[in-house]
Design an enzyme around this catalytic site. Structure first.
Site, PDB file in Angstrom:
ATOM      1  CE  LYS A  27      -4.460   0.724   0.236  1.00  0.00           C
ATOM      2  NZ  LYS A  27      -5.549   0.012   0.140  1.00  0.00           N
TER       3      LYS A  27
ATOM      4  CG  ASP B  42      -7.195   3.158  -0.853  1.00  0.00           C
ATOM      5  OD1 ASP B  42      -7.634   2.012  -0.547  1.00  0.00           O
ATOM      6  OD2 ASP B  42      -7.272   3.981   0.216  1.00  0.00           O
TER       7      ASP B  42
END
Ligand code: GLU
Length: 456
Positions: free
Chosen positions: A134, A174
């Site tokens: 991430k 995201d």
């Protein structure tokens, strides 16, 4: 925020947990994610003494690599600005690191480590060959011009490009990173490397993106919830749902619930929530999509549908309903919200966002017989279709909408069935413990791969 006391029973899990708790005492979100996983892994770690011999858990909790860098850019007034950029490459045992980029002021190492850690298990649950990672930056795209966002994305990739690649690390979107940002980053990557590869997912349909990628997380969430309802002997017909958020996940979840015969009562954003007792049908949802694309706030809904109500600064969890879908961000459902959900008759909670429910609230919901699905299982549809986008890029082919949707449905059903069966085996209880089921099933594949690949 107070950290729940986790009940980590297995001795090896406990010693790793005590160590992590001290070392990362300042990373509250990461600790919450790790504590909940270690609490639920005990029954399986009890049966696998080989894990301790190869330090699998110590390695599993430590990212393989963290990249932190500065992102300088110039605003429209010609003023220099500097943000902080990150990529947490958490685990590559199952495939290239895979996971989104978040651009939001709240981004820091704690948030990205929890998201990266969850992503490792989520990607394993999809059964596709993807490791977990991430990244992102503490940059807020809201209120910025297209040109500012472009310059930021170009600067971000000018550093990150050397750490990613179609076979190394494949970022995606995201919160704060949608099609526009992915496209700018893809363009800059291509320009620097002189290569057109599937290095990012969530790309535009004209340059290697997959059909259904935008819808995937929301659709997948409702496919998953449908499996939960089916296993409990019921379905969506006539059921009411409360949803938080007004992004892609919330909107496409709303669309699918309507399609399955349910009624959606709420949507929200950072300013509050709207309640429409008549249900947010397809026509109303189209209006939401339109004003959202103009970056207008959720109370705009009332300009066209004045019968609805707007609750400023509030969350929708006090509304009477059958199902709840937190689809905004982490830390949405605290203990007091969980109590309201139970008091209002909610029987199913499935997370469209990552870790929107605090660990003590999860425990309370489960104890009160609410079927609870953690995000790593219920919202895996987004990254699953990212995985399908990677396959299409490798083949240099694109699949039809129906093909991708069919595969998404199959993947979500498999995740449900695997989590369900694993819960029954390792954590039998009256109300299916999907948290244990998802954590254990996701972990086993990663752990086996890590043990097999040696001490790396
Ligand atoms: N950000 C999404 C998630 O939380 C998708 C990640 C991806 O497609 O790589 O799973």
């Amino acid at each position: 925020m107070a950290l729940k006391e986790f009940n980590v029973k297995n001795a090896y899990c406990k010693s790793v947990w005590e160590d992590v708790k001290v070392r990362y005492a300042d990373q509250e979100h990461f600790l919450q994610a790790a504590g909940l996983v270690l609490e639920t892994l005990s029954p399986v770690v009890d049966t696998m003494p080989e894990l301790e011999k190869t330090a699998v858990l110590e390695r599993f909790l430590e990212p393989e690599r963290i990249i932190m860098f500065r992102v300088p850019w110039t605003d429209d007034q010609g003023k220099p600005r500097v943000n902080r950029g990150f990529r947490v490459q958490f685990n590559s045992a199952l495939g290239p690191y895979k996971g989104g980029l978040r651009f939001s002021p709240e981004v820091n190492l704690d948030v990205l480590k929890f998201l990266g850690f969850e992503q490792v298990l989520k990607n394993s649950l999809t059964t596709l060959p993807m490791g977990g990672g991430k990244g992102g930056a503490d940059f807020d795209p809201h209120g910025k011009s297209d040109a500012e966002v472009m310059r930021f994305c170009q600067s971000f990739i000018t550093e990150l490009y050397r750490h990613i690649g179609a076979d190394t690390d494949v970022p995606a979107g995201d919160k704060g990173v949608g099609g526009r940002e992915v496209a700018y980053m893809f363009g800059q990557y291509k320009r620097i490397t002189n290569q057109f590869t599937g290095v990012l997912t969530g790309k535009g349909l004209d340059f290697g993106g997959s059909l259904i990628r935008t819808e995937a997380t929301g659709y997948g969430l409702i496919y998953f919830a449908q499996c939960m309802l089916k296993a409990a002997g019921t379905d969506f017909k006539g059921k009411t749902a409360i949803i938080s958020g007004d992004g892609n996940v919330a909107e496409y979840a709303c669309e699918k619930i309507n399609e399955f015969g349910g009624k959606v009562l709420t949507l929200s954003d950072s300013t509050g929530y709207i309640l429409d007792e008549d249900g947010i049908d397809a026509e109303k949802l189209a209006f939401v999509k339109q004003f959202r694309s103009e970056r207008k706030k959720i109370d705009t809904y009332l300009t066209k549908y004045p019968k609805a109500k707007f609750f400023k600064g509030e969350k929708p969890w006090g509304v009477k309903a059958d199902c709840a879908f937190p689809c905004a961000t982490q830390d949405e459902i605290f203990m007091e919200d969980a109590k309201k959900l139970v008091a209002n008759g909610v029987k199913l909670v499935a997370e469209g966002a990552n870790m929107p429910t605090r660990a003590d609230a999860i425990e309370f919901l489960q104890k009160n017989d609410v079927l609870f699905a953690p995000g790593k299982a219920a919202n895996a549809g987004g990254v699953a279709v990212s995985g399908l986008e990677m396959s299409q890029n490798s083949e240099r082919l694109s699949w039809t909408r129906e093909e991708v949707d069919e595969k998404l449905k199959r993947i979500m059903t498999n995740i449900h069935d695997n989590a369900y069966a694993t819960a029954k085996k390792y954590a039998p209880s009256k109300t299916v413990d999907y948290v244990s089921g998802a954590n254990i099933y996701g972990f086993l594949k990663v752990a086996r791969a890590m043990a097999a690949q040696g001490l790396v």
